[in-house]
Design an enzyme around this catalytic site. Sequence first.
Site, PDB file in Angstrom:
ATOM      1  N   GLU A  43       0.829  -1.200   0.000  1.00  0.00           N
ATOM      2  CA  GLU A  43       0.000   0.000   0.000  1.00  0.00           C
ATOM      3  C   GLU A  43       0.867   1.255   0.000  1.00  0.00           C
ATOM      4  O   GLU A  43       1.827   1.370   0.776  1.00  0.00           O
ATOM      5  CB  GLU A  43      -0.895  -0.011   1.245  1.00  0.00           C
ATOM      6  CG  GLU A  43      -1.811   1.176   1.377  1.00  0.00           C
ATOM      7  CD  GLU A  43      -2.579   1.179   2.694  1.00  0.00           C
ATOM      8  OE1 GLU A  43      -3.622   1.860   2.769  1.00  0.00           O
ATOM      9  OE2 GLU A  43      -2.144   0.496   3.651  1.00  0.00           O
ATOM     10  N   LYS A 116     -10.488   2.776  -1.472  1.00  0.00           N
ATOM     11  CA  LYS A 116     -10.581   2.132  -0.163  1.00  0.00           C
ATOM     12  C   LYS A 116     -11.844   2.569   0.571  1.00  0.00           C
ATOM     13  O   LYS A 116     -12.104   3.764   0.736  1.00  0.00           O
ATOM     14  CB  LYS A 116      -9.330   2.480   0.648  1.00  0.00           C
ATOM     15  CG  LYS A 116      -9.195   1.778   1.986  1.00  0.00           C
ATOM     16  CD  LYS A 116      -7.824   2.137   2.576  1.00  0.00           C
ATOM     17  CE  LYS A 116      -7.561   1.481   3.915  1.00  0.00           C
ATOM     18  NZ  LYS A 116      -6.199   1.789   4.414  1.00  0.00           N
ATOM     19  N   CYS A 153      -5.670  -2.741   2.779  1.00  0.00           N
ATOM     20  CA  CYS A 153      -5.287  -2.706   4.194  1.00  0.00           C
ATOM     21  C   CYS A 153      -6.484  -2.878   5.136  1.00  0.00           C
ATOM     22  O   CYS A 153      -6.941  -3.992   5.332  1.00  0.00           O
ATOM     23  CB  CYS A 153      -4.480  -1.460   4.489  1.00  0.00           C
ATOM     24  SG  CYS A 153      -3.442  -1.632   5.972  1.00  0.00           S
TER      25      CYS A 153
END
Length: 284
Positions: A43, A116, A153
Amino acid sequence: MSTLTVAAIQMACTWDKAANLEKAEALVRRAARQGAQVILLPELFETPYFCKDQKQAYFALAQPVTDNPVLARFSRLAQALKVVLPISFFERSDNGYYNSIMMINDDGQQLGLYRKIHIPDGPGYEEKFYFKEGDTGFKVWPTRYGIIGVGICWDQWFPESARTMALLGADILFYPSAIGSEPHAPHLDSSGHWQRVMQGHAAANVMPLIASNRIGKETGESCTLTFYGSSFIAGPTGEMICTAPRDEETVITARFNLDEIYAFRTEWALFQDRRPKHYRCTPF
């Protein structure tokens, strides 16, 4: 038979952005030489994990998709190596800022964005200061080497993320990450918990899962984080296929037969026997 070799790249990142990109490209090339066809970088690998601190100046790191030099560079690389690359980057879109993935196919075509959805907010991981909640929904992409789902993540802690991508038709799941020590709890080591949660996603959805993390100590103004590496590849029953060390830049790979996994997933009937109408939560 549909076979696929995947790779997770583990690396340290500094404020020398050019050096980070050179290293990332070199590691992608190394993975391709090892036969990898889909290669996962960590990431936000272009810089240190800047979310340790709330600093207005860091918004300048964000770039739009259009004419993005990092995306253009890795599109050329994907085309040259005939590999698929999910590329993590800090995206600016009009007045919004996102923690995003661009999925790049083996011909260099940019297939589309995932932004995200789950945004953490805590000591050392101040992401809500920088990133809006993603508005793309979870997505999967048909690529040359299979249908790929990618979360980012904090998404990896939520079983709904993996299940949604599985229901959308994913063959395999990828999670680029930046995770390490906890400034408010210096004795807490979440690496085992981190791995086990995602091994559960692999097992529950009967599909392989690849997680890529960074390594090294990064010092900000408010705290220092030590990223614990431990990138891994899990098989379709949650078994650990391979794991990277905690403190080494490396490439790990594994090979899967997607046809056999699809047949096993179908036979196991996890999706046929779902009963969504009974999954509604009611207050106590």
